[in-house]
Scaffold this active site. Structure first.
Site, PDB file in Angstrom:
ATOM      1  N   SER A  33       0.863  -1.184   0.000  1.00  0.00           N
ATOM      2  CA  SER A  33       0.000   0.000   0.000  1.00  0.00           C
ATOM      3  C   SER A  33       0.901   1.236   0.000  1.00  0.00           C
ATOM      4  O   SER A  33       2.110   1.135   0.248  1.00  0.00           O
ATOM      5  CB  SER A  33      -0.911  -0.013   1.231  1.00  0.00           C
ATOM      6  N   ARG A  35       1.398   3.473   2.072  1.00  0.00           N
ATOM      7  CA  ARG A  35       2.130   3.646   3.338  1.00  0.00           C
ATOM      8  C   ARG A  35       3.031   2.452   3.654  1.00  0.00           C
ATOM      9  O   ARG A  35       3.723   2.449   4.662  1.00  0.00           O
ATOM     10  CB  ARG A  35       1.148   3.897   4.469  1.00  0.00           C
ATOM     11  N   GLU A  59      -3.291   1.602 -13.589  1.00  0.00           N
ATOM     12  CA  GLU A  59      -2.839   1.457 -12.201  1.00  0.00           C
ATOM     13  C   GLU A  59      -1.735   0.405 -12.088  1.00  0.00           C
ATOM     14  O   GLU A  59      -0.805   0.557 -11.291  1.00  0.00           O
ATOM     15  CB  GLU A  59      -4.003   1.100 -11.288  1.00  0.00           C
ATOM     16  N   GLU A  62       1.391   2.241 -13.095  1.00  0.00           N
ATOM     17  CA  GLU A  62       1.808   3.266 -12.141  1.00  0.00           C
ATOM     18  C   GLU A  62       2.259   2.682 -10.801  1.00  0.00           C
ATOM     19  O   GLU A  62       3.277   3.104 -10.250  1.00  0.00           O
ATOM     20  CB  GLU A  62       0.665   4.252 -11.895  1.00  0.00           C
ATOM     21  N   GLU A  63       1.507   1.725 -10.270  1.00  0.00           N
ATOM     22  CA  GLU A  63       1.780   1.208  -8.930  1.00  0.00           C
ATOM     23  C   GLU A  63       2.733   0.023  -8.910  1.00  0.00           C
ATOM     24  O   GLU A  63       3.426  -0.189  -7.907  1.00  0.00           O
ATOM     25  CB  GLU A  63       0.478   0.805  -8.237  1.00  0.00           C
ATOM     26  N   ARG A 109       6.400   2.124  -3.372  1.00  0.00           N
ATOM     27  CA  ARG A 109       5.855   0.766  -3.260  1.00  0.00           C
ATOM     28  C   ARG A 109       6.914  -0.292  -3.545  1.00  0.00           C
ATOM     29  O   ARG A 109       7.788  -0.097  -4.372  1.00  0.00           O
ATOM     30  CB  ARG A 109       4.702   0.575  -4.242  1.00  0.00           C
TER      31      ARG A 109
END
Length: 142
Positions: A33, A35, A59, A62-63, A109
């Protein structure tokens, strides 16, 4: 919008079960996540001008730094609480063609490839875990 409820459009999300094959066995990609406290699938808000499946693929890039072919048919949906409301995530399978060394959120991440059963056990949502498992033939679910 600090402290206030986000617009309804923020509660409509899509994500991917990113899959590759190594040594004849499927692997699922999870990312931390934002965080860094939980393992999740790549997901985010369905942006204006995007279909849920194209937004999910965006996504994934990007992630998680992966690109590939996203399924047209949804694998499932799950809900979770966020922003003082409930987000609904439409989940699609993404067959990964390329794993990039650099990607937009690499500084925030981590990513990890796991067997389907291990990935299902690692995510914190029982419905999402079931969607992951049901994306594979029975022999890969244990």
């Amino acid at each position: 919008m600090k402290g206030g409820r986000k617009p309804d459009s923020w509660y409509r999300q899509s994500g991917v079960i990113a899959v590759r094959t190594r040594d004849g066995a499927p692997q699922v990609l999870l990312v931390t996540s934002a965080r860094g406290k939980r393992w999740v699938i790549p997901k985010g808000i369905v942006e204006d001008g995007h279909t849920p499946s194209s937004s999910a693929a965006k996504e994934a890039w990007e992630e998680a730094g992966v690109t590939g072919r996203v399924a047209r048919r949804m694998s499932g949906r799950y809900r979770y609480e966020k922003w003082d409301g409930v987000c609904t995530v439409l989940v699609y399978r993404l067959d990964v063609d390329e794993v990039h060394r650099e990607w937009p959120e690499a500084h925030v991440r981590r990513r990890k490839w796991l067997a389907p059963a291990a990935a299902a056990a690692r995510v914190g949502d029982a419905v999402l875990a079931q969607i992951i498992l049901e994306s594979f033939p029975a022999r890969w679910r244990t």
